[in-house]
Write an enzyme that holds these catalytic residues in place. Structure first.
Site, PDB file in Angstrom:
ATOM      1  CB  SER A  94       7.786  31.421  37.433  1.00  0.00           C
ATOM      2  OG  SER A  94       7.501  31.672  35.807  1.00  0.00           O
ATOM      3  CG  ASP A 217       2.794  25.083  34.565  1.00  0.00           C
ATOM      4  OD1 ASP A 217       2.350  26.056  33.854  1.00  0.00           O
ATOM      5  OD2 ASP A 217       3.719  25.489  35.524  1.00  0.00           O
ATOM      6  CG  HIS A 245       3.249  29.068  35.963  1.00  0.00           C
ATOM      7  ND1 HIS A 245       4.352  28.200  35.874  1.00  0.00           N
ATOM      8  CD2 HIS A 245       4.077  30.042  35.996  1.00  0.00           C
ATOM      9  CE1 HIS A 245       5.471  28.628  35.544  1.00  0.00           C
ATOM     10  NE2 HIS A 245       5.421  30.000  35.811  1.00  0.00           N
TER      11      HIS A 245
END
Lengths: 267, 303
Positions: A94, A217, A245
């Site tokens: 991320s 996502d 995610h």
């Protein structure tokens, strides 16, 4: 005091190659527990928490330093420096994918290559050409939600009402819970993650990079993955047929297989 | 009879870990205006605002994977008409016979208002506290740190120098013949001298150099990792920059006293300020507009 004590460094396994795993926004190094078993038998795996996250020290947190991703990149480089790492493989999730990009540009010798799980160079929409997925109103709503949930979790209105800094008692109570941090720290990280627009840095990246893209996502759409792939030199894109995610938590076997294949092709 | 789950005044939702809705009770129709039969098979994202999707992905889903439960979490569902609906939910993961997530949802519209007010109250108090802190640390005439703030910063520097094995230089600065500015040209002219000297001092100070007005016409500086040569250079910068400072057609000069605490030194702030003050008085006695350095053999001129 070694700076690593501030970042709650954990070292698992041993082997000639070191893999550093950098957690994303929201939680801490616990996120990696599903993936580490695939690497620990023959690698040295380094985990850490960013300042203010998980069990990392909060005393060194200051809003100014951590209001941009540079502050977090410095945490990552501090960990690398304290362990004297060279040519490590960085597995990042991320927002950490972009923190890793910044760190890799600042001190390229620390890293050999990078595996980015669900990367996005910019979460905000930048009309007319770039669709990151979120508007400013979404960010404000998220920040408010973090406040609301903190109040709910903490069940402790004193510091909230008085605005006093959070005492150690409260911090200790919260630190037992996965994914909960001081709201100022969590909001600062959220804001830094959301306001970051590192698209201009992508072409400057120097390390071979594997992009692990989730098919569906909400934070990093396939179009964002393709954008990153198109602008990041020496990158390869692997789409995992999954929703969400957190590929490293939901599909650890597949993620490990892809990273191992990438490592074998890029010795 | 209507199924009891559809009579409940809250939402009941069953999803897979892959985020697919398996069951939704009538709450989603009655309260959110959604077609509860069409929900089955849909992805949970379709029920969430974009911010709540981020919240789900970064908090709720990892929590479900890691701990199997989320307690009392607040987020926003999205109604059939597209408006956000604040709710509080508890989520449980059950792993047998198949991994499913059970959601128990209550509307939180009023609670949400209270939170918004609480958060706003907190922000107000915080910004008020910050303003008070700034005021308490600042000299109102010059905008520089005041004595209290200087002592705080200098003590911090001393502690830090202790740990790092650095020296510290302390300077006391006094404006020459300040009283005569006040007496001959009025207090406004005196204030002007203080203001402009303060600005000059702030302009010459760099990173790691704390400057402050202690009171009256007395100023102080704490230089981190500075030895005698470094402190003398700083004092020279101060004297030099004052050449351009003229108030009421009179030039402004200062006298400076320096003391150094070498690496490993043990003197505290009070002792150091006293020594710098001795050197300052020596500079006054030596004719003003100069700098004296305090050493163990007594004050010596600084060139």
């Amino acid at each position: 005091m070694p700076r690593t004590e501030n970042n709650n460094v954990t070292i698992l396994g041993s082997g000639p190659q070191t893999i550093v795993m950098a957690h994303g926004f929201g939680c801490d190094q616990n996120m990696w527990r599903f993936l580490t078993p695939y690497f620990v038998p023959d690698h040295r795996v380094v985990l850490f928490d960013y300042t203010g996250c998980g069990k990392a020290a909060t005393t060194r947190f200051n809003v100014q330093k951590y209001s941009t991703l540079d502050g977090y990149a410095q945490d990552l480089l501090d960990v690398c420096a304290d362990l004297d790492l060279r040519d490590a493989i960085l597995v990042s999730h991320s927002v950490s994918t972009m923190i890793g990009l910044v760190a890799g540009l600042q001190d390229p010798s620390r890293f050999h290559s990078m595996a980015m799980v669900c990367p996005s160079p910019c979460l905000m929409n930048q009309p007319p050409d770039y669709h990151g997925g979120f508007d400013r109103a979404d960010l404000e709503e998220l920040l408010a939600m973090m406040d609301q949930n903190y109040i709910g979790w903490a069940n402790y209105l004193g510091p909230v009402v008085t605005g006093l800094p959070n005492g150690t008692d409260l911090a200790a109570e919260l630190s037992g819970s996965f994914c909960s941090t001081d709201p100022i720290i969590a909001k600062t990280f959220a804001r830094a993650a959301f306001m970051a627009d590192l698209r201009h840095l992508l072409p400057r990246a120097r390390h071979p990079t594997l992009l692990l893209q989730s098919a569906t996502d909400a934070l990093a759409s396939q179009a964002v993955g393709e954008y990153t792939h198109a602008h990041l030199p020496d990158s390869q894109l692997a789409v995992v047929d999954a929703t969400g995610h957190c590929l490293h938590m939901t599909h650890p076997a597949e993620v490990a297989r892809l990273i191992r294949a990438f490592m074998a092709a890029r010795p | 009879m209507i199924p009891p789950l559809d009579m409940l005044p809250g939402g009941v939702l069953v999803t897979t870990l892959g985020r697919e809705v398996r069951f939704a009770n009538a709450f989603f129709r009655t309260d959110l205006g959604l077609d509860d039969t069409a929900l089955v098979g849909a992805q949970i994202e379709t029920l969430l605002t974009p911010a709540s999707r981020v919240f789900y992905d970064t908090y709720l889903h990892p929590l479900l994977l890691n701990e199997g439960r989320c307690d009392e979490v607040q987020f926003n569902l999205i109604s059939g008409s597209g408006t956000p609906v604040p709710v509080v939910a508890c989520l449980r993961r059950a792993d047998a016979p198949e991994t499913l997530v059970f959601w128990c949802i209550m509307r939180a519209d009023n609670r949400n208002k209270m939170y918004e007010e609480l958060v706003k109250a907190q922000e107000d108090v915080n910004s008020h506290a910050r303003r008070m802190q700034d005021l308490a640390a600042t000299d109102s005439l010059t905008g520089m740190p005041n004595r209290r703030e200087f002592e705080r910063q200098a003590r911090r520097d001393l502690r830090s120098a202790d740990r790092a094995g650095h020296s510290i230089a302390l300077l006391m600065i006094d404006i020459d013949h300040f009283k005569s500015f006040n007496d001959n040209h009025g207090h406004a002219a005196g204030d002007e001298v203080l203001r402009r000297f303060g600005a000059t001092l702030m302009a010459v100070s760099r990173k790691g150099e704390t400057v402050a007005r202690l009171g009256g016409e007395e100023f102080a500086c704490c230089l981190y990792d500075a030895d005698q040569a470094g402190a003398a250079a700083f004092a020279r910068r101060v004297h030099d920059s004052l050449r351009a400072l003229v108030v009421e057609q009179r030039s402004v000069t200062v006298s400076i006293g320096i003391t150094i605490r070498p690496a490993g030194g043990t003197r505290d702030l009070v002792a150091l300020l006293k020594l710098a003050d001795v050197a300052l008085y020596a500079a006054k006695s030596a004719g003003r507009n100069c700098t004296m350095h305090h050493s163990d053999t007594g004050p010596t001129p600084c060139t």
